[in-house]
Design a protein around this motif. Structure first.
Motif, mmCIF file in Angstrom:
data_model
loop_
_atom_site.group_PDB
_atom_site.id
_atom_site.type_symbol
_atom_site.label_atom_id
_atom_site.label_comp_id
_atom_site.label_asym_id
_atom_site.label_seq_id
_atom_site.Cartn_x
_atom_site.Cartn_y
_atom_site.Cartn_z
ATOM 1 N N GLY A 99 0.794 -1.217 0.000
ATOM 2 C CA GLY A 99 0.000 0.000 0.000
ATOM 3 C C GLY A 99 0.828 1.269 0.000
ATOM 4 O O GLY A 99 0.397 2.303 -0.516
ATOM 5 N N SER A 100 2.032 1.186 0.544
ATOM 6 C CA SER A 100 2.876 2.386 0.621
ATOM 7 C C SER A 100 3.365 2.841 -0.752
ATOM 8 O O SER A 100 3.826 3.968 -0.896
ATOM 9 C CB SER A 100 4.077 2.140 1.542
ATOM 10 O OG SER A 100 4.947 1.190 0.971
ATOM 11 N N THR A 101 3.242 1.984 -1.742
ATOM 12 C CA THR A 101 3.620 2.398 -3.097
ATOM 13 C C THR A 101 2.535 3.254 -3.733
ATOM 14 O O THR A 101 2.788 3.932 -4.726
ATOM 15 C CB THR A 101 3.882 1.169 -3.996
ATOM 16 O OG1 THR A 101 2.678 0.410 -4.108
ATOM 17 C CG2 THR A 101 5.002 0.317 -3.434
ATOM 18 N N ARG A 102 1.320 3.226 -3.164
ATOM 19 C CA ARG A 102 0.202 3.957 -3.752
ATOM 20 C C ARG A 102 -0.421 4.998 -2.830
ATOM 21 O O ARG A 102 -1.166 5.852 -3.290
ATOM 22 C CB ARG A 102 -0.884 2.995 -4.181
ATOM 23 C CG ARG A 102 -0.398 1.942 -5.139
ATOM 24 C CD ARG A 102 -1.530 1.395 -5.963
ATOM 25 N NE ARG A 102 -1.199 0.218 -6.723
ATOM 26 C CZ ARG A 102 -0.452 0.195 -7.797
ATOM 27 N NH1 ARG A 102 0.110 1.284 -8.226
ATOM 28 N NH2 ARG A 102 -0.222 -0.929 -8.441
ATOM 29 N N MET A 103 -0.168 4.901 -1.527
ATOM 30 C CA MET A 103 -0.827 5.790 -0.572
ATOM 31 C C MET A 103 0.189 6.445 0.350
ATOM 32 O O MET A 103 1.248 5.880 0.617
ATOM 33 C CB MET A 103 -1.823 5.014 0.303
ATOM 34 C CG MET A 103 -2.970 4.401 -0.440
ATOM 35 S SD MET A 103 -3.986 3.348 0.622
ATOM 36 C CE MET A 103 -4.984 4.571 1.430
ATOM 37 N N LEU A 108 -2.965 5.353 4.687
ATOM 38 C CA LEU A 108 -2.659 3.922 4.751
ATOM 39 C C LEU A 108 -2.957 3.373 6.148
ATOM 40 O O LEU A 108 -3.604 2.332 6.292
ATOM 41 C CB LEU A 108 -1.190 3.676 4.382
ATOM 42 C CG LEU A 108 -0.745 2.234 4.320
ATOM 43 C CD1 LEU A 108 -1.508 1.494 3.224
ATOM 44 C CD2 LEU A 108 0.748 2.171 4.050
#
Length: 132
Positions: A99-103, A108
């Motif tokens: 998720g950290s790649t998108r948010m 998150l």
């Protein structure tokens, strides 16, 4: 050793509080979501309170499991519950990594709070069904 664990081992910090664990976990999830999504440093107070309440709920659930299992199987069952808990933790960490790649971190962490009220509602419903 954190004080809440010390209290549990010293005589039971969860006595009489089991019926409060599910609603408290739902409130903690809301505090976690609001505190994390707010984007203000003061939101960390809500995040810290949420983690404290959720840790208390985990200790109460652990004590409840220990009391419900017989003496002979207690260590095995609680050990397997610990393995399951750690496996879920690894999955949550993997989800955070993905998720950290998108948010951003705030949304998150706030999204991680979404399953907590659902689990709290299920626990509360089961307690009500069993008359606890």
């Amino acid at each position: 050793m954190p004080p809440v664990w010390r209290g549990r081992r010293g005589g039971g910090s969860d006595r009489g509080n089991r019926s409060r664990a599910a609603p408290a976990s739902a409130v903690a999830a809301c505090c976690l979501a609001v505190g994390a999504a707010g984007g203000h440093p003061a939101g960390m107070v809500l995040v810290a309170a949420a983690f404290g309440v959720l840790q208390w709920a985990v200790v109460a659930a652990d004590a409840r499991l220990q009391e419900s299992v017989g003496d002979r199987a207690g260590a095995t069952v609680t050990s397997m519950a610990g393995v399951g808990s750690e496996a879920v933790s690894v999955l949550v960490f993997a989800g955070c990594a993905l998720g950290s790649t998108r948010m951003a971190p705030g949304p998150l962490v706030a999204s991680a709070a979404v399953p907590c009220p659902v689990v709290a509602l299920a626990v509360w419903w089961e307690d009500r069904r069993r008359g606890r």
